[in-house]
Design a protein around this motif. Structure first.
Motif, PDB file in Angstrom:
ATOM      1  N   PHE A 417      30.516  41.938 -32.560  1.00  0.00           N
ATOM      2  CA  PHE A 417      29.440  42.471 -31.719  1.00  0.00           C
ATOM      3  C   PHE A 417      28.090  42.402 -32.407  1.00  0.00           C
ATOM      4  O   PHE A 417      27.099  41.936 -31.821  1.00  0.00           O
ATOM      5  N   TRP A 418      28.010  42.876 -33.644  1.00  0.00           N
ATOM      6  CA  TRP A 418      26.696  42.925 -34.302  1.00  0.00           C
ATOM      7  C   TRP A 418      26.154  41.526 -34.558  1.00  0.00           C
ATOM      8  O   TRP A 418      24.943  41.297 -34.491  1.00  0.00           O
ATOM      9  N   LYS A 419      27.038  40.577 -34.817  1.00  0.00           N
ATOM     10  CA  LYS A 419      26.612  39.185 -34.973  1.00  0.00           C
ATOM     11  C   LYS A 419      26.044  38.671 -33.660  1.00  0.00           C
ATOM     12  O   LYS A 419      24.969  38.045 -33.628  1.00  0.00           O
ATOM     13  N   ASP A 420      26.739  38.917 -32.551  1.00  0.00           N
ATOM     14  CA  ASP A 420      26.264  38.463 -31.246  1.00  0.00           C
ATOM     15  C   ASP A 420      24.964  39.162 -30.870  1.00  0.00           C
ATOM     16  O   ASP A 420      24.036  38.534 -30.327  1.00  0.00           O
ATOM     17  N   PHE A 421      24.894  40.469 -31.141  1.00  0.00           N
ATOM     18  CA  PHE A 421      23.689  41.245 -30.843  1.00  0.00           C
ATOM     19  C   PHE A 421      22.486  40.667 -31.578  1.00  0.00           C
ATOM     20  O   PHE A 421      21.398  40.499 -31.014  1.00  0.00           O
ATOM     21  N   LYS A 422      22.688  40.308 -32.842  1.00  0.00           N
ATOM     22  CA  LYS A 422      21.599  39.731 -33.639  1.00  0.00           C
ATOM     23  C   LYS A 422      21.222  38.339 -33.140  1.00  0.00           C
ATOM     24  O   LYS A 422      20.033  37.983 -33.093  1.00  0.00           O
ATOM     25  N   ASN A 423      22.220  37.553 -32.745  1.00  0.00           N
ATOM     26  CA  ASN A 423      21.958  36.183 -32.299  1.00  0.00           C
ATOM     27  C   ASN A 423      21.109  36.119 -31.032  1.00  0.00           C
ATOM     28  O   ASN A 423      20.459  35.104 -30.765  1.00  0.00           O
ATOM     29  N   VAL A 424      21.119  37.174 -30.232  1.00  0.00           N
ATOM     30  CA  VAL A 424      20.281  37.189 -29.024  1.00  0.00           C
ATOM     31  C   VAL A 424      19.029  38.047 -29.219  1.00  0.00           C
ATOM     32  O   VAL A 424      18.379  38.444 -28.257  1.00  0.00           O
ATOM     33  N   GLY A 425      18.701  38.321 -30.482  1.00  0.00           N
ATOM     34  CA  GLY A 425      17.429  38.964 -30.772  1.00  0.00           C
ATOM     35  C   GLY A 425      17.486  40.401 -31.218  1.00  0.00           C
ATOM     36  O   GLY A 425      16.442  41.003 -31.515  1.00  0.00           O
ATOM     37  N   GLY A 426      18.671  40.988 -31.278  1.00  0.00           N
ATOM     38  CA  GLY A 426      18.789  42.350 -31.779  1.00  0.00           C
ATOM     39  C   GLY A 426      18.338  42.427 -33.225  1.00  0.00           C
ATOM     40  O   GLY A 426      18.616  41.529 -34.025  1.00  0.00           O
ATOM     41  N   SER A 427      17.629  43.495 -33.568  1.00  0.00           N
ATOM     42  CA  SER A 427      17.051  43.618 -34.910  1.00  0.00           C
ATOM     43  C   SER A 427      17.485  44.930 -35.538  1.00  0.00           C
ATOM     44  O   SER A 427      17.289  46.007 -34.953  1.00  0.00           O
TER      45      SER A 427
END
Length: 435
Positions: A417-427
């Protein structure tokens, strides 16, 4: 457990949704009960799925985890044949997986010997009275402890008529559906109250049919199961998970811009209801780049949400409701209190910290919409994967950063989840609370 400082950042990009945890549980079990070698593809090794893999291995299946797929050599069990590998006493570690526990209790009763079920977290608080009643009727020995999971059973399940309430958990019905076709004799399951979570029963029957098992479903009131059937080995691909897609589809409702890939449009998953709920709130879904994206023309609108058929999506739907015009009511959601945490209490506590206006009821929530959420507060996942992911999506509409405690619990169902969240711009950054 660690902490994250999550910055308010809009999400944009594409996410390949992980495989359905519900279907992965079912595929592993059907393959492991099978008569030969199966291959299960598109599988994510979350904590819950590993629990089911290990549980079926403890019953004699040979399961090999590959990076891209799972190899399963079935137990080849019937009521008259016990696999030579089965020990007289075995431990089945369910970790924190309620599905593993409730699916495996009757399956383990196919075999001679003592089964000891252990687990962690709130698993010991989840009621098992439905099975205890069956054990009492059939003379199956059992002992258990209060408040923790330490259940011992001894004795083999016999074919017959089983009367179950439908408003407790469909997992009991699924556990028996998996087991009864292998018994020496025909069986019937009679549902004595209105059945909740019908979608999960549909998933069970679909998986069983794919592996060669026939069950007659008489309008969800009775299930007729012929005995002496055999699970057939096969190759099986697990479809994408709507309960995980709900986080990014809800993010789109909150004016993020995420394309969600690998969802089956004709899926039987009950959590596909997330699309219907969001559409009622004013979201329109469109195909883009072979995926799905939600768009909002005007403000979200309040609605009434029945949580009985889709409890797992209620936390993130509550977030969308918190930013809708009007007052949303969530009803028939009492079972959320006995998940990994009390999700009704957790949603109320944590979203209210961010400026939401939520009132907790015994079996639901009253959510008065607000125009924005604040930050500069510390929130807690309650060590519940769905609360952690809900708060991550909430960060995208906060006016300043939030601190999320115990973020790693997403590994229970969505390890990436955190990898996917970061890949779409999550910081976000790791956060030392001592600083």
């Amino acid at each position: 457990m660690g902490n994250l400082k999550i910055y308010p950042q809009k999400l944009q990009g594409e996410v390949k949704i992980p495989p359905s945890k519900s279907m992965a549980h079912r595929a592993v079990i059907c393959a492991a009960l099978g008569d030969g070698a199966s291959r299960v593809t598109n599988i994510d090794y979350s904590d819950d799925i590993i629990a089911t893999i290990d549980a079926m291995s403890s019953l004699g299946a040979v399961i090999t985890k590959k990076e891209e797929y799972l190899e399963v050599t079935g137990i080849k069990s019937t009521a008259n044949k016990v696999n030579d590998q089965i020990k007289e006493e075995r431990t089945i570690d369910c970790n924190e997986s309620g599905s593993t526990l409730r699916f495996l209790v009757p399956i383990a009763a196919l075999f001679d010997g003592v089964n000891r079920f252990v687990g962690r977290g709130n698993l010991g608080k989840r009621p098992l009275d439905t099975y205890y009643n069956i054990f009492n009727e059939q003379g199956i020995k059992y002992t258990h402890k209060e408040g923790i999971l330490d259940l011992k059973t001894e004795g083999k399940l016999k074919a017959g008529e089983f009367r179950l309430k439908g408003n407790i958990s469909s997992q009991f019905i699924t556990g028996l559906l998996f087991t009864l076709p292998l018994l020496d004799g025909d069986s019937k399951i009679i549902i004595t109250t209105q059945l909740e979570s019908k979608g999960y029963i549909d998933l069970t029957l679909s998986a069983m049919k794919d592996f060669g098992i026939d069950v007659i479903n008489k309008d969800y009131e009775e299930f007729i199961i012929k005995g002496n059937q055999t699970y057939k080995s096969r190759d099986y691909r697990v479809e994408g998970d709507y309960s995980q897609a709900a986080f990014f589809l809800s993010a789109d409702a909150l004016l993020n811009n995420v394309v969600v890939n690998d969802l089956k449009t004709d899926s039987l998953q009950g959590d596909k209801e997330v699309m219907d709920i969001l559409e009622r709130m004013g979201v329109s879904f469109k195909n883009k780049n072979n995926g799905l994206i939600g768009e909002v023309d005007n403000n979200l609108k309040a609605t009434i949400i029945d949580g009985s058929q889709c409890p797992d999506i209620i936390p993130v739907i509550s977030l969308a409701a918190a930013l809708s015009e009007g007052t949303t009511e969530i009803i028939n959601a009492g079972r959320l209190r006995i998940k990994e945490c009390d999700r009704l209490a957790a949603v109320t506590s944590e979203l209210n910290k961010l400026g939401a206006k939520i009132i907790e009821k015994e079996d639901g929530l009253i959510i008065e919409g607000v125009t924005k959420l604040k930050g500069d507060v510390e929130v807690w996942s309650h060590k519940d994967h769905r609360i952690a992911m809900t708060l991550a999506i909430a960060s995208t509409v906060c006016d300043s950063p939030i601190i999320l405690k115990d973020y790693e619990c997403v590994s229970k169902s969505y390890p990436e989840f955190w990898k996917d969240f970061k890949n779409v711009g999550g910081s976000f950054d790791e956060w030392n609370m001592g600083k």
